[in-house]
Write an enzyme that holds these catalytic residues in place. Sequence first.
Site: not given
Ligand code: SAM
Ligand code: DTB
Ligand code: SF4
Length: 344
Positions: A65, A69, A72, A109, A140, A200, A272
Amino acid sequence: MSPIDLKEIVATKPRPRQINIETVEALFALPFSDLMHRAQTIHRENFAPNEVQLSTLLSIKTGGCPEDCGYCPQSARYNAGVDNQAMLSVDEVVAAAKTAKANGATRFCMGAAWRGPKQKDLDPVLDMVKAVRDLGLETCATLGLLKEGQAEQLKNAGLDYYNHNLDTTPEFYNEVITTREYQDRLDTLDRVRDSGMHVCCGGIVGMGETRRQRAGLIAQLANLNPPPESVPINNLVQVEGTPLHGTEPLDPFEFVRTIAVARILMPKSYVRLSAGRQELGEGIQALCFLAGANSIFYGDKLLTTDNPEAEADRALMARLDLYPKQTANEVTTSNNLRHGTSSS
Ligand code: SAM
Ligand code: DTB
Ligand code: SF4
């Protein structure tokens, strides 16, 4: 402390209401038992108290990506050991959705590691949404920022919910993400709401934010008009290689307080208990249910990180006398959950 007039805080009409951070902080500061009592009381007024909604996640496009973030593991900027994967086929997604349904999930989802979908990305997702919905599951998706018209396409394909998180309070946001603005997220949420899909939207705690900043996140969510139908509260999963790895972990009772405050201020939303359940342990999760959490991500994997085993969750729910929410056509699903069926 002066008594908090809950009637005033949670009044659902007329809209819009504005909940200020001080009010939210005052709830956070209540004696733990008082906060839990208030949250549980509000929960019982609005929901069947022992029912839990089960959503299963699938990463349909993993890693690489362009966004930054800080939490992430899927960002291309960090070396977090995630292998990039092209988009799954519709058949692969349907197979995973069938398994999720057989295991007792009612919502499926689909998540993608995009800043947002291009039209060529969206077309196959529309097919996935239709196919998953045809299985009788709620759908979702979480695909990042949506451009004009994309929410309508998803809605027309049968998408029930779109997940897009605010993640944190505006004051802390730039310390975590610099490649997209807070306002970009609000704009996407408006598009989702205007399309008629359910919203959501939640955030992450345990990223080094202060309590006031946690209160700021809850205020932002509760002040969305109307509030999201579904509010995922994630406890940061610290992944080695990401900038937030090594952050001082949040006191687990503070996580429980966050759930309770979310329940009080968004009385009709599903709250959730999301990422980070493994690290919380079963006792703290039980407190979260008591605080008004009534939904979980269910299945051995989140997107790239581990979630409690489905079997362990079934056992925990049984020990706590919690039962899965059913949709009209999901009666067999509940039987599957009770008997632990694990194949499609
Ligand atoms: N890329 C898209 C976005 O950022 O909107 C969708 C997928 S992204 C992984 C969805 C959400 O997962 C993020 O907004 C964040 O709240 C959550 N998330 C990602 N990595 C995480 C982590 N290490 N711990 C907790 N929540 C996480
Ligand atoms: C949300 O709030 N948490 C989920 C879902 N929406 C997409 C994602 C959590 C991702 C946790 C890190 C991972 O597994 O990569
Ligand atoms: Fe990309 Fe992860 Fe950020 Fe979603 S949360 S935009 S997958 S870097």
